[in-house]
Design an enzyme around this catalytic site. Structure first.
Site, PDB file in Angstrom:
ATOM      1  N   HIS A   1       0.850  -1.187   0.000  1.00 61.25           N
ATOM      2  CA  HIS A   1       0.000   0.000   0.000  1.00 61.25           C
ATOM      3  C   HIS A   1       0.894   1.247   0.000  1.00 61.25           C
ATOM      4  O   HIS A   1       1.864   1.301   0.764  1.00 61.25           O
ATOM      5  CB  HIS A   1      -0.852   0.074   1.275  1.00 61.25           C
ATOM      6  CG  HIS A   1      -1.864  -1.012   1.423  1.00 61.25           C
ATOM      7  ND1 HIS A   1      -2.830  -1.275   0.479  1.00 61.25           N
ATOM      8  CD2 HIS A   1      -2.083  -1.895   2.431  1.00 61.25           C
ATOM      9  CE1 HIS A   1      -3.596  -2.258   0.912  1.00 61.25           C
ATOM     10  NE2 HIS A   1      -3.165  -2.671   2.080  1.00 61.25           N
TER      11      HIS A   1
ATOM     12  N   TYR B   1      -4.920  -8.912  -0.005  1.00 62.01           N
ATOM     13  CA  TYR B   1      -6.354  -8.967   0.277  1.00 62.01           C
ATOM     14  C   TYR B   1      -6.854 -10.319  -0.219  1.00 62.01           C
ATOM     15  O   TYR B   1      -6.556 -10.714  -1.343  1.00 62.01           O
ATOM     16  CB  TYR B   1      -7.114  -7.885  -0.485  1.00 62.01           C
ATOM     17  CG  TYR B   1      -7.023  -6.478   0.063  1.00 62.01           C
ATOM     18  CD1 TYR B   1      -6.856  -6.209   1.411  1.00 62.01           C
ATOM     19  CD2 TYR B   1      -7.156  -5.400  -0.803  1.00 62.01           C
ATOM     20  CE1 TYR B   1      -6.806  -4.908   1.884  1.00 62.01           C
ATOM     21  CE2 TYR B   1      -7.111  -4.093  -0.345  1.00 62.01           C
ATOM     22  CZ  TYR B   1      -6.939  -3.855   1.002  1.00 62.01           C
ATOM     23  OH  TYR B   1      -6.888  -2.558   1.450  1.00 62.01           O
TER      24      TYR B   1
ATOM     25  N   GLU C   1      -7.259  -9.467   5.266  1.00 66.15           N
ATOM     26  CA  GLU C   1      -5.971  -8.957   4.793  1.00 66.15           C
ATOM     27  C   GLU C   1      -4.855  -9.515   5.656  1.00 66.15           C
ATOM     28  O   GLU C   1      -5.017  -9.684   6.864  1.00 66.15           O
ATOM     29  CB  GLU C   1      -5.950  -7.415   4.881  1.00 66.15           C
ATOM     30  CG  GLU C   1      -4.632  -6.791   4.439  1.00 66.15           C
ATOM     31  CD  GLU C   1      -4.572  -5.265   4.605  1.00 66.15           C
ATOM     32  OE1 GLU C   1      -5.310  -4.716   5.439  1.00 66.15           O
ATOM     33  OE2 GLU C   1      -3.765  -4.638   3.899  1.00 66.15           O
TER      34      GLU C   1
HETATM   35 FE   LIG Z   1      -6.036  -2.893   5.782  1.00 62.75          FE
END
Ligand SMILES: [Fe+2]
Ligand code: FES
Lengths: 117, 304
Positions: free
Chosen positions: B243, B252, B262
């Site tokens: 991320h 995910y 996750e």
């Molecule tokens: Fe998260």
């Protein structure tokens, strides 16, 4: 072996024993808008135009209500065709993600695709 | 700080047997109780009785709980919540098995959040006397602990105020419509301690749960988890990747009912005086999936 026709795209495939609509289409190299593949997110809904499906798992009624079922909505990641079925995708087209599968389908006469793009 | 962490997440699953297989044998949690159609789990590096509860029937969010330091903290949060104007009710010990007295707050999104200060101690799987680094016979991906959740809510900016003003959290990162002061908050990542987030809120048309996450020990464990998911035919939504927001590494994936889970690792340490990061919507792809730099079609459309 039930046959699945995607009316909106003119594609017809064979569905293997116990296979869901989603599994059949992906096995044949197609893709469309799906999410969890596990009956939870409701994103894979299609219209059941013709034929009969059964559900291979309990489907939450928050995901697919009885009214929706009655009106021909089908949760494609959990729906297993029991007869030949015809479906229509909603506001999208089937995408061919594996051109290799297009060759394979030409070679195998039972699994025919009326169109490939 | 009164609240210490997200202590438990409670979700619905359509098929209890399949979900048990997933949370016990794939995620590698330890079952501590099965009662009244609910199964309770903890990770190996958690010491309280449970951190995940699954309940048969339906799919999606039931509630989550935040653990406070002391019983007095709960009274303080209760008073502040009443003053803030969100509905709050008391819950008594035993309403949730092995959980003490507490309160239940209902957010305007309808999500219920419980605050408690006592849960029966179970103990770390490695113990506390000259412990080994991890359990010798870990199962599946061996998730050590519950970490955070991302909720879909109609108005993240408004609910952020509750977590900041009442709970004492602060935003480590936000997605806003622009860099202007009066910009609208589209998403916010809120922490109470030094981790990147304990809860995140994303603006959405429906009030649901986007995912809840387990903290893993690092990138190599995330890659190992991906292999286990392949073996167990777990649908992967995306990853392994990173991320941009939080810098955390991630996968995910979905449980057998379609709830998104996750695996999360990394991120940076957060102190209260650290400046909040702002992302703008034109960079949302990179913000969410740093390597791909574009959202997949599921991020903004799939939740339970
Ligand atoms: Fe998260
Ligand atoms: S893909 Fe989520 S319900 Fe079918």
């Amino acid at each position: 072996m039930p046959r699945l026709t995607v009316e909106s795209d003119g594609v017809t495939i064979d569905i293997l024993e116990g296979e869901t609509i989603l599994e059949g289409l992906y096995r044949n190299g197609f893709a469309y808008r799906i999410g969890c593949r596990r009956g939870g997110c409701a994103i894979c809904k299609v219209d059941l135009v013709d034929g009969e499906v059964t559900y291979n798992r309990t489907v939450a009624d928050t995901v697919l209500s009885d009214e929706e079922r009655a009106a021909g909505t089908c949760l494609s990641c959990r729906a297993v065709p029991v007869t030949d079925v015809k479906i229509a995708l909603r506001e999208e087209n089937l995408r061919r993600v594996s051109s290799l599968m297009a060759f394979a389908m030409k070679a195998a006469p039972r699994a025919t695709s009326a169109q490939s793009q | 700080m009164a609240v210490m962490r997200m202590g438990y997440m409670h979700v619905r699953v359509t098929d209890l047997a399949e979900a048990k297989e997933h949370y016990a044998n794939t995620v590698g949690l330890y079952q501590t109780l099965e009662q009244d159609g609910r199964v309770y789990y903890k990770g190996w590096d958690e010491w309280d009785h449970h951190s995940v509860v699954i309940e048969e029937g339906g799919v999606g969010y039931v509630k989550c709980g935040f653990k406070c330091d002391k019983p007095e903290d709960i009274a303080e949060i209760e008073a502040k919540t009443i003053a803030f104007g969100y509905p709050v009710e008391r819950m008594v010990a035993g309403e949730n098995p092995e959980v003490g007295d507490g309160i239940r707050v209902t957010l305007p999104s309808g999500h219920q959040i419980e605050f408690y200060s006592h849960m029966t101690a179970w103990g770390l799987e490695v113990g506390t006397h000259n412990p080994d680094a991890f359990p010798r016979h870990m199962v599946g991906i061996g998730a050590p602990r519950l970490d955070h959740a991302l909720l879909w809510v109609n108005d993240p900016g408004e609910i952020e105020r509750f977590f900041v003003d009442v709970i004492g959290m602060w935003a480590t990162e936000r997605v806003r419509t622009s860099l202007d002061d009066d910009a609208h908050t589209i998403a916010t990542w809120l922490t109470i301690g030094e981790s990147n987030h304990d809860i995140a809120l994303l603006e959405a048309p429906e009030n649901k749960i986007h995912h809840f996450a387990f903290e893993m020990r690092g990138w190599s464990d995330i890659l190992h988890a991906a292999d286990i998911f392949a073996m167990d035919d777990v649908p992967i939504d995306i990853g392994p990747t990173r991320h941009g927001i939080t810098r955390g590494t991630t996968i995910y994936f979905f449980d057998p009912a379609g709830n998104r889970n996750e695996t999360f690792s990394g991120g940076y340490r957060c102190f209260r005086d650290r400046p909040t990061v702002t992302w703008t919507p034109d960079q949302l792809g990179k913000a969410i999936f740093y390597h791909q730099r574009e959202l997949n079609e599921r991020f903004l459309t799939v939740a339970t």
